[in-house]
Design a protein around this motif. Sequence first.
Motif, PDB file in Angstrom:
ATOM      1  N   GLN A  68     -15.759 -36.938 -17.323  1.00  9.80           N
ATOM      2  CA  GLN A  68     -16.253 -36.206 -15.872  1.00  9.80           C
ATOM      3  C   GLN A  68     -15.947 -35.041 -15.551  1.00  9.80           C
ATOM      4  N   PHE A  69     -16.604 -34.160 -15.142  1.00  4.29           N
ATOM      5  CA  PHE A  69     -16.563 -32.835 -14.983  1.00  4.29           C
ATOM      6  C   PHE A  69     -15.221 -32.471 -13.701  1.00  4.29           C
ATOM      7  N   THR A  70     -14.478 -31.531 -13.752  1.00  3.86           N
ATOM      8  CA  THR A  70     -13.684 -31.358 -12.869  1.00  3.86           C
ATOM      9  C   THR A  70     -14.821 -29.965 -12.120  1.00  3.86           C
ATOM     10  N   GLU A  71     -13.678 -29.588 -10.973  1.00  6.87           N
ATOM     11  CA  GLU A  71     -14.638 -29.553 -10.008  1.00  6.87           C
ATOM     12  C   GLU A  71     -14.937 -27.364 -10.491  1.00  6.87           C
ATOM     13  N   GLU A  72     -13.639 -26.776 -11.439  1.00  8.40           N
ATOM     14  CA  GLU A  72     -14.082 -25.578 -11.909  1.00  8.40           C
ATOM     15  C   GLU A  72     -15.645 -26.153 -13.355  1.00  8.40           C
ATOM     16  N   GLU A  73     -16.037 -26.746 -13.512  1.00  9.47           N
ATOM     17  CA  GLU A  73     -16.515 -26.686 -14.805  1.00  9.47           C
ATOM     18  C   GLU A  73     -18.352 -27.136 -14.462  1.00  9.47           C
ATOM     19  N   LYS A  74     -18.196 -28.101 -12.766  1.00 11.34           N
ATOM     20  CA  LYS A  74     -18.988 -27.613 -12.274  1.00 11.34           C
ATOM     21  C   LYS A  74     -19.706 -26.289 -11.618  1.00 11.34           C
ATOM     22  N   ASN A  75     -18.697 -26.041 -11.087  1.00 17.91           N
ATOM     23  CA  ASN A  75     -18.857 -24.280 -10.693  1.00 17.91           C
ATOM     24  C   ASN A  75     -19.230 -23.485 -11.387  1.00 17.91           C
ATOM     25  N   ALA A  76     -18.958 -23.678 -12.893  1.00 21.57           N
ATOM     26  CA  ALA A  76     -18.697 -22.782 -13.440  1.00 21.57           C
ATOM     27  C   ALA A  76     -21.243 -23.147 -13.635  1.00 21.57           C
ATOM     28  N   LYS A  77     -20.899 -24.163 -14.447  1.00 22.29           N
ATOM     29  CA  LYS A  77     -22.146 -24.690 -15.101  1.00 22.29           C
ATOM     30  C   LYS A  77     -23.038 -24.482 -13.591  1.00 22.29           C
ATOM     31  N   LEU A  78     -23.486 -24.462 -12.915  1.00 23.96           N
ATOM     32  CA  LEU A  78     -24.368 -23.920 -11.545  1.00 23.96           C
ATOM     33  C   LEU A  78     -24.147 -22.686 -11.303  1.00 23.96           C
ATOM     34  N   ALA A  79     -23.532 -22.004 -11.558  1.00 21.13           N
ATOM     35  CA  ALA A  79     -23.092 -21.014 -11.203  1.00 21.13           C
ATOM     36  C   ALA A  79     -24.399 -20.160 -12.867  1.00 21.13           C
ATOM     37  N   GLN A  80     -23.712 -20.527 -14.488  1.00 16.13           N
ATOM     38  CA  GLN A  80     -24.982 -20.976 -15.410  1.00 16.13           C
ATOM     39  C   GLN A  80     -26.729 -21.060 -14.699  1.00 16.13           C
ATOM     40  N   LEU A  81     -26.191 -22.354 -14.235  1.00 16.27           N
ATOM     41  CA  LEU A  81     -27.631 -22.853 -14.336  1.00 16.27           C
ATOM     42  C   LEU A  81     -28.799 -21.583 -13.095  1.00 16.27           C
ATOM     43  N   LYS A  82     -27.965 -21.242 -11.994  1.00 17.37           N
ATOM     44  CA  LYS A  82     -28.909 -20.270 -10.637  1.00 17.37           C
ATOM     45  C   LYS A  82     -28.758 -18.923 -11.485  1.00 17.37           C
ATOM     46  N   GLN A  88     -35.115 -15.923 -14.902  1.00 17.46           N
ATOM     47  CA  GLN A  88     -37.152 -15.772 -15.462  1.00 17.46           C
ATOM     48  C   GLN A  88     -37.327 -16.145 -13.881  1.00 17.46           C
ATOM     49  N   GLY A  89     -36.768 -16.084 -12.683  1.00 16.83           N
ATOM     50  CA  GLY A  89     -37.753 -15.761 -11.910  1.00 16.83           C
ATOM     51  C   GLY A  89     -38.076 -14.580 -11.642  1.00 16.83           C
ATOM     52  N   SER A  90     -39.053 -14.105 -10.963  1.00 19.65           N
ATOM     53  CA  SER A  90     -40.492 -12.434 -11.024  1.00 19.65           C
ATOM     54  C   SER A  90     -38.545 -11.595  -9.915  1.00 19.65           C
ATOM     55  N   LYS A  91     -38.669 -10.724 -10.354  1.00 18.72           N
ATOM     56  CA  LYS A  91     -37.826  -9.745  -9.570  1.00 18.72           C
ATOM     57  C   LYS A  91     -38.565  -9.227  -7.899  1.00 18.72           C
ATOM     58  N   GLY A  92     -39.680  -9.004  -8.204  1.00 17.24           N
ATOM     59  CA  GLY A  92     -40.159  -8.093  -7.205  1.00 17.24           C
ATOM     60  C   GLY A  92     -40.933  -9.266  -6.469  1.00 17.24           C
ATOM     61  N   GLY A  93     -40.869 -10.527  -6.579  1.00 19.04           N
ATOM     62  CA  GLY A  93     -41.862 -11.229  -5.271  1.00 19.04           C
ATOM     63  C   GLY A  93     -43.099 -11.445  -7.091  1.00 19.04           C
ATOM     64  N   ALA A  94     -44.546 -10.768  -5.654  1.00 17.30           N
ATOM     65  CA  ALA A  94     -45.422 -11.130  -6.168  1.00 17.30           C
ATOM     66  C   ALA A  94     -45.855 -10.180  -7.488  1.00 17.30           C
TER      67      ALA A  94
END
Length: 131
Positions: A68-82, A88-94
Amino acid sequence: MTINIGETVFSGTGRFCRMGAAVVLLAIAGCSSTNIEGAAPAASLVEGPKDTGAYPNLNIPPQVAAEQFTEEEKNAKLAQLKADGQAQGSKGGAVRAANTAALNTLARKHGADALKQIEANCDPALDPTCK
């Protein structure tokens, strides 16, 4: 009376019924088999529920399949995903068009140009001289 029986047995309708019955009997005979090999996967025959004669103890925790993931590993993976999502998203909206007049002109002419190419049966991707 025997003439009527002979007509029924040897007429076209009787022949058709006999042939239909023969086909049905052959189909039934083809479906029945005493060979049970391949009827179930071999793994299910070897491993499966076994009657041990006792009820299972539900107080014993099941074995985990992976660490199982530890809390630190979970937070690191979530930060990487974000971070990947924001990259990948656009910077200025439209998306803003640099030259709206050129895009409007293209929109007006594109349909007519595409129709001419279709009617001429040529593909500019395959034939650069096609206009």
